[in-house]
Motif scaffolding. Structure first.
Motif, PDB file in Angstrom:
ATOM      1  N   SER A 101       2.624 -10.819   4.222  1.00 44.28           N
ATOM      2  CA  SER A 101       3.449 -11.705   3.415  1.00 44.28           C
ATOM      3  C   SER A 101       3.991 -12.834   4.290  1.00 44.28           C
ATOM      4  O   SER A 101       4.567 -12.586   5.347  1.00 44.28           O
ATOM      5  CB  SER A 101       4.618 -10.938   2.793  1.00 44.28           C
ATOM      6  OG  SER A 101       5.612 -11.835   2.347  1.00 44.28           O
ATOM      7  N   ASP A 109       8.661  -7.235   2.980  1.00 45.28           N
ATOM      8  CA  ASP A 109       7.679  -6.221   3.366  1.00 45.28           C
ATOM      9  C   ASP A 109       8.019  -4.844   2.815  1.00 45.28           C
ATOM     10  O   ASP A 109       7.124  -4.003   2.666  1.00 45.28           O
ATOM     11  CB  ASP A 109       7.556  -6.180   4.888  1.00 45.28           C
ATOM     12  CG  ASP A 109       7.033  -7.499   5.443  1.00 45.28           C
ATOM     13  OD1 ASP A 109       5.923  -7.900   5.049  1.00 45.28           O
ATOM     14  OD2 ASP A 109       7.745  -8.151   6.222  1.00 45.28           O
ATOM     15  N   ARG A 113       5.395  -2.215   1.133  1.00 41.97           N
ATOM     16  CA  ARG A 113       5.263  -0.821   1.573  1.00 41.97           C
ATOM     17  C   ARG A 113       5.392   0.139   0.389  1.00 41.97           C
ATOM     18  O   ARG A 113       4.703   1.167   0.336  1.00 41.97           O
ATOM     19  CB  ARG A 113       6.322  -0.498   2.625  1.00 41.97           C
ATOM     20  CG  ARG A 113       6.109  -1.215   3.953  1.00 41.97           C
ATOM     21  CD  ARG A 113       7.071  -0.704   5.010  1.00 41.97           C
ATOM     22  NE  ARG A 113       6.971  -1.494   6.237  1.00 41.97           N
ATOM     23  CZ  ARG A 113       7.804  -2.476   6.565  1.00 41.97           C
ATOM     24  NH1 ARG A 113       8.815  -2.789   5.759  1.00 41.97           N
ATOM     25  NH2 ARG A 113       7.638  -3.154   7.680  1.00 41.97           N
ATOM     26  N   VAL A 121       0.322  -2.942   5.858  1.00 35.08           N
ATOM     27  CA  VAL A 121       1.275  -4.055   5.896  1.00 35.08           C
ATOM     28  C   VAL A 121       1.415  -4.613   7.302  1.00 35.08           C
ATOM     29  O   VAL A 121       1.776  -3.905   8.250  1.00 35.08           O
ATOM     30  CB  VAL A 121       2.655  -3.630   5.358  1.00 35.08           C
ATOM     31  CG1 VAL A 121       3.629  -4.811   5.408  1.00 35.08           C
ATOM     32  CG2 VAL A 121       2.533  -3.113   3.926  1.00 35.08           C
ATOM     33  N   GLY A 123       3.299  -7.968   9.336  1.00 31.40           N
ATOM     34  CA  GLY A 123       4.371  -8.932   9.111  1.00 31.40           C
ATOM     35  C   GLY A 123       3.937 -10.359   9.351  1.00 31.40           C
ATOM     36  O   GLY A 123       3.058 -10.620  10.185  1.00 31.40           O
TER      37      GLY A 123
END
Length: 315
Positions: A101, A109, A113, A121, A123
């Motif tokens: 994202s 985030d 998740r 995921v 960051g």
């Protein structure tokens, strides 16, 4: 890499265009008139500094199922659409797919998740001032164009290194970090300040940083946000907000946050994810946030959008 850009606005449209131009397999997920323009005419980046960029042939669809599994999902939709959008993205996922994202929040985030679990995921942080000027056209204000990303465990994973290589080939600034949580908070401090100040004052960053009173308000917004981050355990230096204030001198005087553009267009605002989130976290942690509370309260009537604002005559 095979990349799906979810949200072809200022962030996704700009970086996706450069990735596609360099030969990366990119497909945009968009909708409405913007989608139609991408399919018919490609994507045009209008730069206020430097040459325009036109990518005449881009792949663009509305339904993620039309793409199939990808290596990376690049998420850049408005924060209010995060949960609804995430639920539609499962067709993009294979065993090795990751999602990053590049939205403007410290809680973004956690949404991913909950939908996809921890392993996919990665960051991300985007530094750019850009917005959809008209269907098929992204306006890039200033020269800043940088992505920062990394794994939350600090590992320089093959997928992160592959994305770094793709970004470098595309010709924009990119950084692979081993402390993405800190990087997200660093961006958040700057963004909360610029978004809150330029949107409530309806001015570019130049006049705000040059006037002693508005400069102090901008600094207050960032100092409060940094204090909340430190209370959350993020290692932000005591002088970090003041350092970010000086950093704003790198921006063109007329630069505003995307939230300022949304206000002018009568669109929903991300204020509750920015100054609103700082205010809520501050209350929970016992950190005073009066400047951010003021921004939240001033913009509360516009948070869901105000079409009449867009229709108002311009003086």
């Amino acid at each position: 890499m095979k990349i799906a850009i979810v949200g072809a606005g200022g962030v996704g449209g700009y970086f996706g265009a450069l990735l596609a131009r360099s030969g990366t397999d990119v497909t945009f997920i968009a909708r409405g008139a913007h989608l139609a323009a991408l399919q018919q005419h490609g994507l045009l980046i209008e730069n206020t500094e430097g040459e325009n960029i036109h990518v005449p042939n881009v792949k663009a669809v509305e339904n993620p199922a039309a793409i199939g599994p990808v290596d990376l999902v690049f998420l850049a939709v408005k924060l209010a659409d995060s949960e609804k959008t995430a639920r539609t993205l499962h067709p993009l996922f294979g065993p090795q797919t990751c999602i990053a994202s590049f939205q403007n929040s410290v809680g973004k985030d956690d949404i991913l998740r909950r939908e996809f679990g921890d392993p996919p995921v990665m960051g991300g942080v985007a530094y750019i001032s850009a917005y959809i000027d008209r269907p098929g056209v992204i306006r890039h204000v200033g020269g800043l164009h940088k992505l920062v990303f990394g794994e939350f465990d600090g590992n320089r994973s093959p997928r992160a290194l592959a994305f770094l290589q793709a970004c470098q080939a595309a010709g924009f600034d990119a950084e692979l970090t081993d402390d993405i949580r800190k990087k997200i908070w660093e961006k958040f401090v700057l963004l909360v300040g610029i978004s809150g100040a330029t949107t409530t004052m309806r001015k570019g960053i130049g006049p705000i940083r040059d006037n002693p009173l508005t400069r102090q308000f901008l600094l207050d917004l960032m100092q409060e946000t940094a204090a909340v981050g430190r209370a959350q355990g993020v290692a932000l230096p005591e002088n970090y907000a003041r350092d970010r204030l000086e950093f704003t001198h790198k921006f063109p005087a007329d630069m505003t946050a995307s939230m300022t553009q949304d206000l002018k267009l009568g669109k929903p605002l991300e204020v509750m994810w920015l100054s609103g989130a700082v205010t809520e976290m501050g209350a929970q942690l016992g950190v005073p946030t009066p400047a951010n509370r003021a921004v939240r309260d001033i913009l509360a009537l516009y948070a869901e959008g105000d079409p009449k604002e867009a229709a108002a005559p311009k003086r």
